[in-house]
Design an enzyme around this catalytic site. Structure first.
Site, mmCIF file in Angstrom:
data_model
loop_
_atom_site.group_PDB
_atom_site.id
_atom_site.type_symbol
_atom_site.label_atom_id
_atom_site.label_comp_id
_atom_site.label_asym_id
_atom_site.label_seq_id
_atom_site.Cartn_x
_atom_site.Cartn_y
_atom_site.Cartn_z
ATOM 1 N N HIS A 223 -44.047 -30.110 -80.046
ATOM 2 C CA HIS A 223 -43.648 -31.457 -80.437
ATOM 3 C C HIS A 223 -44.043 -31.388 -82.134
ATOM 4 O O HIS A 223 -43.790 -30.812 -82.750
ATOM 5 C CB HIS A 223 -44.210 -32.458 -79.656
ATOM 6 C CG HIS A 223 -43.605 -33.951 -79.916
ATOM 7 N ND1 HIS A 223 -42.469 -34.189 -80.727
ATOM 8 C CD2 HIS A 223 -43.924 -34.945 -79.245
ATOM 9 C CE1 HIS A 223 -42.439 -35.285 -80.677
ATOM 10 N NE2 HIS A 223 -42.954 -35.830 -79.784
ATOM 11 N N HIS A 262 -34.025 -27.275 -81.292
ATOM 12 C CA HIS A 262 -34.388 -28.551 -80.904
ATOM 13 C C HIS A 262 -33.592 -28.661 -79.682
ATOM 14 O O HIS A 262 -32.659 -28.174 -79.271
ATOM 15 C CB HIS A 262 -33.499 -29.444 -82.066
ATOM 16 C CG HIS A 262 -34.021 -30.969 -81.897
ATOM 17 N ND1 HIS A 262 -33.620 -31.860 -81.083
ATOM 18 C CD2 HIS A 262 -35.111 -31.299 -82.587
ATOM 19 C CE1 HIS A 262 -34.375 -32.955 -81.337
ATOM 20 N NE2 HIS A 262 -35.228 -32.586 -82.164
ATOM 21 N N ASP A 313 -39.532 -30.018 -88.966
ATOM 22 C CA ASP A 313 -40.993 -29.449 -88.996
ATOM 23 C C ASP A 313 -41.120 -28.306 -90.225
ATOM 24 O O ASP A 313 -42.214 -28.224 -90.733
ATOM 25 C CB ASP A 313 -41.732 -28.955 -87.813
ATOM 26 C CG ASP A 313 -42.070 -30.198 -86.987
ATOM 27 O OD1 ASP A 313 -42.347 -31.373 -87.556
ATOM 28 O OD2 ASP A 313 -41.754 -30.238 -85.535
#
Ligand code: COA
Length: 376
Positions: A223, A262, A313
């Site tokens: 995460h 994802h 990210d």
């Protein structure tokens, strides 16, 4: 023995709609993202983080007067209770920064307990304003031996955080880069940490406990922790050729490449293009096109080999590097933004609460006869 409902195997709850929400539309088919109906691209271009946090929490855009007052209020709320600072000073120097935030948030539950708070948005506003102060107070004390002043001249959260990190005001360009990143990180519907917050909230627990749970869930590398791992990955390679070979080897060994893939999106993360633009711009400003080229090579190789795309990210890691954020602070920066989304979900959950308690698909042994101790 089976339950009387039709139970399906739902690995990681993938594809399961777990409740209604009016906060965020994470469009799997269109690969788009809306906060309260506003496109993420527009928010990243025109809004500030404060404007976005207001929108996410209160459900509408603030007018100019409200926004100004909100920014002033958040600035006023930056300092910490003296007793909280004293406890932060006891947290070891080598502690994980997400643990510092989790502990700090938990301690706020003692010093500013929810029972004493009236306004619906008082705790979220306070946490938006002071979580960064908590982390930087602890960090700077251990780095420099000095107790820093938590009131800065910055009129935005991004400016405030950078000023505390760098020890001087950051450039408007760098502040806007972090501000944009905070906007992109602010909310993302029922991801693991938000769902954790909602689950805790559904038991009628307190605000701080739910947010502590969110911080705990975000800490993991699948995460929020992925942005730190992504930077470590990019740093591993000296040039594009090495990056390509390295990624191919990782894929051959079935290793996860952090910052890619994802659960909801299948061809692109709509936030990635926005943050990649910033990473490219800042790499040019820093005269470090080589690192950006390595990152792009990783992206190209992942797409060619696995049809996997960078998530938010991946390029966020580069942006953070160029604006001077220490690597171990990357995931905490995610918290600074996501606190707004978590809080909005917490408030929404409370408004129409139902205990979150799913079923499990039982795969254990059939009923057993009891075995007394002497026969085992
Ligand atoms: N690197 C390498 N392979 C990956 C991958 C990655 N980052 N992400 C997915 N895959 C592969 C899986 O190994 C799997 O391959 P297989 O079918 O050969 O077994 C396939 O793609 C499907 O992945 P799966 O793990 O089932 O997808 P998921 O929906 O459970 O996972 C993530 C989603 C985000 C957890 C996953 O993509 C991941 O671990 N990414 C890296 C961590 C990260 O960046 N997290 C931040 C998310 S915003």
């Amino acid at each position: 023995m089976t339950a009387s409902v039709d139970k399906k195997k739902t690995g990681g709850l993938a594809g399961i709609i777990a409740g209604d929400s009016a906060i965020c539309l994470c469009g799997a088919e269109e690969e788009s993202l809306l906060y309260r109906g506003y496109r993420i691209e527009d928010l990243a271009k025109y809004a500030s983080f404060e404007e976005t946090a207001w929108l996410i929490l209160r459900g509408r855009l603030p007018n100019a007067k409200e926004l100004l007052a909100y920014k002033e209020e958040l600035s006023r709320l930056r300092d910490l209770p003296v007793s909280l600072k004293a406890i932060l000073e006891q947290i070891p120097k080598n502690a994980n920064m997400m643990d510092v935030l989790r502990s700090g948030c938990s301690l706020m539950g003692h010093f500013e307990p929810e029972e004493k708070i009236r306004g619906e948005f008082e705790i979220p506003d306070r946490l938006i304003a002071c979580l960064g102060s908590m982390l930087l107070y602890w960090y700077k004390l251990h780095q420099t031996g000095k107790r820093i002043n938590l009131q800065t001249s910055a009129n935005s959260l991004a400016g405030h955080l950078l000023q505390l990190i760098l020890g001087h005001p950051a450039s408007p360009e760098h502040i806007r880069a972090l501000d944009t990143s905070l906007i992109l990180y602010a909310e993302h519907e029922f991801n693991a940490s938000t769902f954790t917050v909602r689950s805790i909230t559904s038991t009628m627990s307190d605000f701080y406990s739910a947010i502590c749970g969110g911080i705990g869930a975000l800490r993991g590398p699948l995460h929020g922790g992925a942005n730190e791992s992504a930077m470590e990955l990019i740093f591993r390679f000296k040039n594009e050729a090495e990056a390509e070979t390295g990624i191919l080897t990782m894929l051959k060994n079935h290793e996860l490449v952090m910052g890619f893939g994802h659960r909801v999106y299948t061809t692109k993360d709509p936030r990635s293009a926005v943050i990649k633009d910033w990473a490219e711009r800042l790499s040019q400003e820093a005269g470090d096109e080589r690192t950006f080229a390595i990152a792009e090579k990783i992206e190209a190789t992942m797409w060619k080999e696995k049809k996997l795309f960078p998530n938010l990210d991946f390029y966020s890691a580069l942006v953070y590097r160029y604006i001077g954020i220490p690597i171990e602070m990357y995931t905490p920066m995610f918290v600074m933004a996501r606190i707004s989304g978590w809080s909005a979900h917490l408030i929404e959950q409370r408004k129409n609460n139902k205990l979150i308690r799913p079923l499990s698909h039982y795969i254990g042994p059939p009923p057993q006869n009891w075995l007394p101790l002497e026969r085992r």
